[in-house]
Motif scaffolding. Structure first.
Motif, short mmCIF file in Angstrom:
data_model
loop_
_atom_site.label_atom_id
_atom_site.label_comp_id
_atom_site.label_asym_id
_atom_site.label_seq_id
_atom_site.Cartn_x
_atom_site.Cartn_y
_atom_site.Cartn_z
N GLU A 27 19.08 -22.72 -10.63
CA GLU A 27 18.55 -21.41 -10.28
C GLU A 27 18.37 -21.24 -8.78
OE1 GLU A 27 15.10 -20.29 -12.44
OE2 GLU A 27 15.97 -20.74 -14.40
N LEU A 28 18.03 -22.32 -8.08
CA LEU A 28 17.88 -22.25 -6.63
C LEU A 28 19.07 -22.94 -5.98
CD1 LEU A 28 14.08 -23.08 -6.15
CD2 LEU A 28 15.18 -20.84 -6.19
N PRO A 29 19.69 -22.31 -4.98
CA PRO A 29 20.85 -22.94 -4.33
C PRO A 29 20.43 -24.13 -3.47
CG PRO A 29 20.22 -20.94 -3.16
CD PRO A 29 19.35 -21.00 -4.39
N GLN A 30 21.38 -25.01 -3.23
CA GLN A 30 21.12 -26.13 -2.33
C GLN A 30 20.79 -25.59 -0.95
OE1 GLN A 30 23.86 -29.43 -2.54
NE2 GLN A 30 23.73 -29.79 -0.33
N PRO A 31 19.69 -26.04 -0.35
CA PRO A 31 19.30 -25.49 0.95
C PRO A 31 20.31 -25.86 2.03
CG PRO A 31 17.88 -27.33 0.34
CD PRO A 31 18.72 -27.03 -0.85
N PRO A 32 20.59 -24.94 2.95
CA PRO A 32 21.56 -25.22 4.01
C PRO A 32 21.14 -26.42 4.86
CG PRO A 32 20.98 -22.89 3.95
CD PRO A 32 20.03 -23.59 3.04
N GLY A 33 22.12 -27.23 5.21
CA GLY A 33 21.86 -28.36 6.10
C GLY A 33 21.41 -29.63 5.42
N TRP A 34 21.23 -29.60 4.10
CA TRP A 34 20.78 -30.78 3.38
C TRP A 34 21.94 -31.40 2.60
CZ3 TRP A 34 16.17 -33.31 3.62
CH2 TRP A 34 15.10 -32.64 4.25
N THR A 35 22.04 -32.72 2.64
CA THR A 35 23.08 -33.47 1.94
C THR A 35 22.44 -34.57 1.10
OG1 THR A 35 24.64 -33.09 3.75
CG2 THR A 35 25.17 -34.86 2.19
N MET A 36 22.85 -34.67 -0.16
CA MET A 36 22.31 -35.74 -1.00
C MET A 36 22.98 -37.07 -0.65
SD MET A 36 22.37 -36.25 -5.14
CE MET A 36 21.90 -34.56 -5.49
N LEU A 37 22.15 -38.08 -0.39
CA LEU A 37 22.66 -39.42 -0.09
C LEU A 37 22.64 -40.34 -1.30
CD1 LEU A 37 20.93 -40.18 3.35
CD2 LEU A 37 23.17 -39.13 2.92
N PHE A 38 21.70 -40.09 -2.22
CA PHE A 38 21.56 -40.98 -3.37
C PHE A 38 20.95 -40.21 -4.52
CE2 PHE A 38 19.13 -44.05 -5.95
CZ PHE A 38 20.15 -44.92 -6.29
N ASP A 39 21.53 -40.38 -5.70
CA ASP A 39 21.04 -39.76 -6.93
C ASP A 39 20.86 -40.88 -7.94
OD1 ASP A 39 20.36 -37.99 -8.93
OD2 ASP A 39 22.42 -37.36 -9.34
N SER A 40 19.61 -41.24 -8.20
CA SER A 40 19.37 -42.41 -9.04
C SER A 40 19.77 -42.15 -10.48
CB SER A 40 17.88 -42.80 -8.99
OG SER A 40 17.12 -42.02 -9.89
N PRO A 41 20.19 -43.19 -11.17
CA PRO A 41 20.27 -43.07 -12.63
C PRO A 41 18.86 -43.00 -13.20
CG PRO A 41 20.59 -45.34 -11.98
CD PRO A 41 20.50 -44.55 -10.70
N VAL A 42 18.76 -42.70 -14.47
CA VAL A 42 17.45 -42.72 -15.13
C VAL A 42 16.94 -44.16 -15.15
CG1 VAL A 42 16.29 -42.43 -17.34
CG2 VAL A 42 17.85 -40.67 -16.51
N ILE A 43 15.69 -44.34 -14.74
CA ILE A 43 15.07 -45.67 -14.67
C ILE A 43 14.07 -45.79 -15.82
CG2 ILE A 43 13.71 -47.24 -13.26
CD1 ILE A 43 14.77 -45.76 -10.78
N PRO A 44 14.35 -46.64 -16.81
CA PRO A 44 13.43 -46.80 -17.94
C PRO A 44 12.21 -47.63 -17.53
CG PRO A 44 15.27 -48.33 -18.13
CD PRO A 44 15.54 -47.49 -16.92
N PRO A 45 11.14 -47.67 -18.33
CA PRO A 45 11.01 -47.02 -19.64
C PRO A 45 10.43 -45.61 -19.58
CG PRO A 45 9.12 -48.41 -19.26
CD PRO A 45 10.01 -48.57 -18.05
N PHE A 46 10.08 -45.12 -18.37
CA PHE A 46 9.44 -43.81 -18.25
C PHE A 46 10.42 -42.70 -17.89
CE2 PHE A 46 5.43 -46.28 -16.90
CZ PHE A 46 5.02 -46.39 -18.22
N THR A 47 11.71 -42.99 -17.96
CA THR A 47 12.75 -41.99 -17.68
C THR A 47 12.58 -41.42 -16.27
OG1 THR A 47 12.41 -41.40 -20.01
CG2 THR A 47 14.08 -40.18 -18.84
N GLU A 48 12.26 -42.29 -15.32
CA GLU A 48 12.10 -41.86 -13.93
C GLU A 48 13.46 -41.51 -13.32
OE1 GLU A 48 9.28 -41.43 -12.47
OE2 GLU A 48 7.88 -42.59 -13.67
N LYS A 49 13.44 -40.57 -12.39
CA LYS A 49 14.65 -40.22 -11.65
C LYS A 49 14.23 -39.68 -10.29
CE LYS A 49 18.89 -37.43 -11.82
NZ LYS A 49 19.77 -38.58 -11.52
N TRP A 50 14.99 -40.02 -9.25
CA TRP A 50 14.67 -39.54 -7.91
C TRP A 50 15.96 -39.38 -7.12
CZ3 TRP A 50 15.29 -42.12 -3.12
CH2 TRP A 50 15.81 -43.42 -3.21
N GLN A 51 15.87 -38.63 -6.03
CA GLN A 51 17.02 -38.41 -5.15
C GLN A 51 16.60 -38.61 -3.70
OE1 GLN A 51 18.22 -34.42 -6.22
NE2 GLN A 51 19.46 -35.12 -7.96
N LEU A 52 17.57 -39.00 -2.88
CA LEU A 52 17.37 -39.12 -1.44
C LEU A 52 18.29 -38.13 -0.74
CD1 LEU A 52 16.11 -40.66 1.01
CD2 LEU A 52 18.08 -42.22 0.87
#
Length: 204
Positions: A27-52
């Motif tokens: 729904e929200l576009p990627q903000p200008p000037g930002w680039t994703m460096l890392f997109d984690s897989p799901v980390i069990p057992p709490f289904t954690e996920k994060w991005q850099l």
């Protein structure tokens, strides 16, 4: 270069968009000037996920996903008792040290603390490993998230200030190299036989 004081609307809107992206929304576009460096897989057992993320001014953003419709993710929200904000979690021969505050009387939510430790200390996909690999020392780092992710992000920010291993790759006291000896397994054992330093209640 330190962050400037006060509320910055453009900064807030950029981080809001990044929070939307880590949740899987378009729904929200990627903000200008930002680039994703890392997109984690799901980390069990709490289904954690994060991005850099990194922007064109060489600032970085750690973005943590909130609760999802999954038993592990919901369990993290339900582990709502308190433990001391500095100490170690011990199960059998394993010990995971942590420090989220300087005040010896400070307490933290156990569920969100376990979630934060998972995303911090995973030896491959964790925040400490990825920061050591991708982010120069002294960089500006935003730490943000929505819902459960906001709670975990608050603890992450404190950990990055106070913990001894905040700027290095870390491993548990004993290597966890086999499928039955990984951080997720240890966290599940902690839930069933938890050994946290508990706060001493007192009134003033």
């Amino acid at each position: 270069m330190p962050f400037s004081k006060g509320f910055d609307l453009a900064e807030a809107l950029d981080l809001l968009a990044l929070c939307s992206i880590v949740e899987g929304s378009t729904e929200l576009p990627q903000p200008p000037g930002w680039t994703m460096l890392f997109d984690s897989p799901v980390i069990p057992p709490f289904t954690e996920k994060w991005q850099l993320w990194q922007n064109t001014t060489s600032a970085y953003a750690i973005v943590v996903r909130g609760t999802v419709y999954d038993p592990g993710s919901i369990l993290e929200d339900l582990l709502a008792f308190l433990a001391l904000a500095a100490g170690s979690v011990t199960i059998g021969p394993y010990r995971i040290d942590y420090k989220f505050a300087a005040d010896p009387h400070a307490s933290v939510n156990v569920g969100f603390t376990l979630g934060a430790l998972l995303v911090l200390k995973d030896p491959v996909n964790g925040i400490l490993a990825q920061l050591a690999d991708k982010v120069p020392a002294g960089s500006q780092i935003y730490v943000t998230g929505h819902s459960q992710g906001a709670a975990v992000a608050t603890l992450l920010r404190s950990y990055l200030q106070y913990a001894a291993d905040r700027q290095t790759k870390t491993t548990p006291t004993r290597p966890m190299s086999t499928p039955s000896q990984n951080l997720a397994t240890i966290i599940m054992l902690m839930i069933s036989r938890i050994s946290f330093p508990t706060p001493a209640w007192h009134s003033v």
